[in-house]
Design a protein around this motif. Structure first.
Motif, mmCIF file in Angstrom:
data_model
loop_
_atom_site.group_PDB
_atom_site.id
_atom_site.type_symbol
_atom_site.label_atom_id
_atom_site.label_comp_id
_atom_site.label_asym_id
_atom_site.label_seq_id
_atom_site.Cartn_x
_atom_site.Cartn_y
_atom_site.Cartn_z
ATOM 1 N N THR A 188 0.809 -1.219 0.000
ATOM 2 C CA THR A 188 0.000 0.000 0.000
ATOM 3 C C THR A 188 0.843 1.270 0.000
ATOM 4 O O THR A 188 0.508 2.236 -0.680
ATOM 5 C CB THR A 188 -0.944 0.003 1.226
ATOM 6 O OG1 THR A 188 -1.506 -1.305 1.358
ATOM 7 C CG2 THR A 188 -2.051 0.990 1.062
ATOM 8 N N SER A 189 1.949 1.240 0.741
ATOM 9 C CA SER A 189 2.681 2.497 0.889
ATOM 10 C C SER A 189 3.815 2.658 -0.125
ATOM 11 O O SER A 189 4.584 3.601 -0.032
ATOM 12 C CB SER A 189 3.215 2.626 2.323
ATOM 13 O OG SER A 189 3.998 1.511 2.630
ATOM 14 N N GLU A 228 -1.906 -7.432 4.534
ATOM 15 C CA GLU A 228 -2.610 -6.340 3.857
ATOM 16 C C GLU A 228 -3.794 -6.859 3.066
ATOM 17 O O GLU A 228 -4.858 -6.253 2.999
ATOM 18 C CB GLU A 228 -1.676 -5.665 2.840
ATOM 19 C CG GLU A 228 -0.732 -4.657 3.367
ATOM 20 C CD GLU A 228 0.034 -4.036 2.189
ATOM 21 O OE1 GLU A 228 -0.179 -2.860 1.901
ATOM 22 O OE2 GLU A 228 0.846 -4.745 1.566
ATOM 23 N N ALA A 229 -3.569 -8.020 2.427
ATOM 24 C CA ALA A 229 -4.554 -8.563 1.488
ATOM 25 C C ALA A 229 -5.762 -9.163 2.193
ATOM 26 O O ALA A 229 -6.712 -9.585 1.540
ATOM 27 C CB ALA A 229 -3.908 -9.600 0.582
#
Lengths: 227, 227
Positions: free
Chosen positions: A39-40, A131-132
């Motif tokens: 994400t980042s 994250e997923a």
């Protein structure tokens, strides 16, 4: 451009310049996703790491999601090829056909041993799979399917290991044991990545299998994965 | 401002307006970190969710790192208080002092059962602990210490469970078993958050403990955590 080049390939010719660039972008993406999660990281970060312009990168990948999925599928392909080679090697060695069920558990342990020596991959999977878990994450379906496939494969391996154990193991459910050994491997990696001295991942996995009644002594771990 | 108020508190008075705002910010942060992880949430996102201005939020927290650490420490405090209350309740019930060693394992299972019913907390810890494997992450040291503390606590609980099992368990190392049960709980949560129908976390943990020779039947799970 890469597509045209792909059509010309036969056997294993050296990579074209375009293919090398594509590979460099994918390697850079893997590195960065492993360092900071998906994400980042921005496409510009990946471009900078790969020493290419942002526009140049977009020539190869339509966006960050495309890049992530391509990278993950490529990793899977590489693993499947390595697993097939391992199975063929054992089959040639022993003059009898080995199957995925025969080597699934030893392969899993070998992968964890390999991760322990290549400390970039464990953080990648730890971060990406976490994250997923978010349904809107581009790799959400990929990881759902990946875990479903892993459970299926390891259920077969577990059933085979139970049946061929001496004495055969009858008291455990291969489905539950498969989910358990995957969970154990994932959870050990979290503790290990946070603090490598805190756990011995391979010893813990082997201890768990012994507790199930499986004897991992004499297992042929893959060459590149042998602890 | 909150500091001054804190000084005035005695017993459990109702929260002041400032304390309520502070609590609302913390709850909003927890929600957002659970939804998207820490890295990709901004202080402005938290302010918007808490219905406060960005400047207003900065009156309570000096920055995002401060907010994260405060929220995590607050969660820990709440858990320690709940665990203490659970221990006191059991001690009163039985007229003998229970200790953390006595209830550590049943507490862990109870927490997982609670997470299964409160689906916001599991994703939070899955995502944060994964992100925090990165040494530069503000919660890196927090999670290192959290896991070290968890391993220590559960080593005591494991040793107690082994000693009081019938027959007593002598073949397993409490240190290794503690790291294993934590890993199992973490890994099961990843699979469960990705696909709640794929695994029964509580059944899997109890099955693992039974395999170790521990009998969890008749365990008193905490009220708020009882499956």
């Amino acid at each position: 451009m890469t597509t045209t080049m792909d059509g010309d390939r036969s056997g294993v010719p050296p990579l074209t310049k375009g293919e090398r660039t594509r590979r460099r972008i994918m390697d850079s993406a893997l590195e960065l996703f492993g360092e900071r999660g998906y994400t980042s990281v921005s496409l510009r970060d990946v471009a900078a790491r790969a020493a290419i312009t942002h526009a140049g990168l977009l020539h190869y990948f339509s966006g960050k999601d495309d890049l992530l999925i391509t990278v993950m599928i490529d990793r899977d392909k590489q693993e499947i090829i390595a697993l097939q080679e391992h199975i063929e090697q054992l089959s040639r060695r022993d003059g009898r056909p080995w199957t995925v069920d025969d080597v699934g558990l030893s392969w899993l342990v070998g992968q964890i041993a390999a991760n322990q020596r290549r400390p970039d991959l464990a953080p990648l999977y730890v971060k990406l799979s976490a994250e997923a878990t978010e349904p809107s994450h581009p790799a959400h379906n990929y990881f759902r399917k990946r875990y479903a496939r892993l459970r299926r494969t390891l259920t077969g391996s577990m059933a085979r290991a139970f049946a061929t154990a001496d004495p055969p193991v009858t008291g455990h459910d291969p489905v539950a044991a498969a989910a358990q050994v995957i969970a154990l491997a994932d959870g050990l990696q979290i503790q290990w990545v946070l603090d490598p001295d805190s756990v011995d991942m391979v010893a813990s996995l082997l201890g768990y299998l012994r507790m199930l009644g499986i004897d991992p002594d004499g297992w042929a771990l893959a060459d590149e994965a042998a602890g």
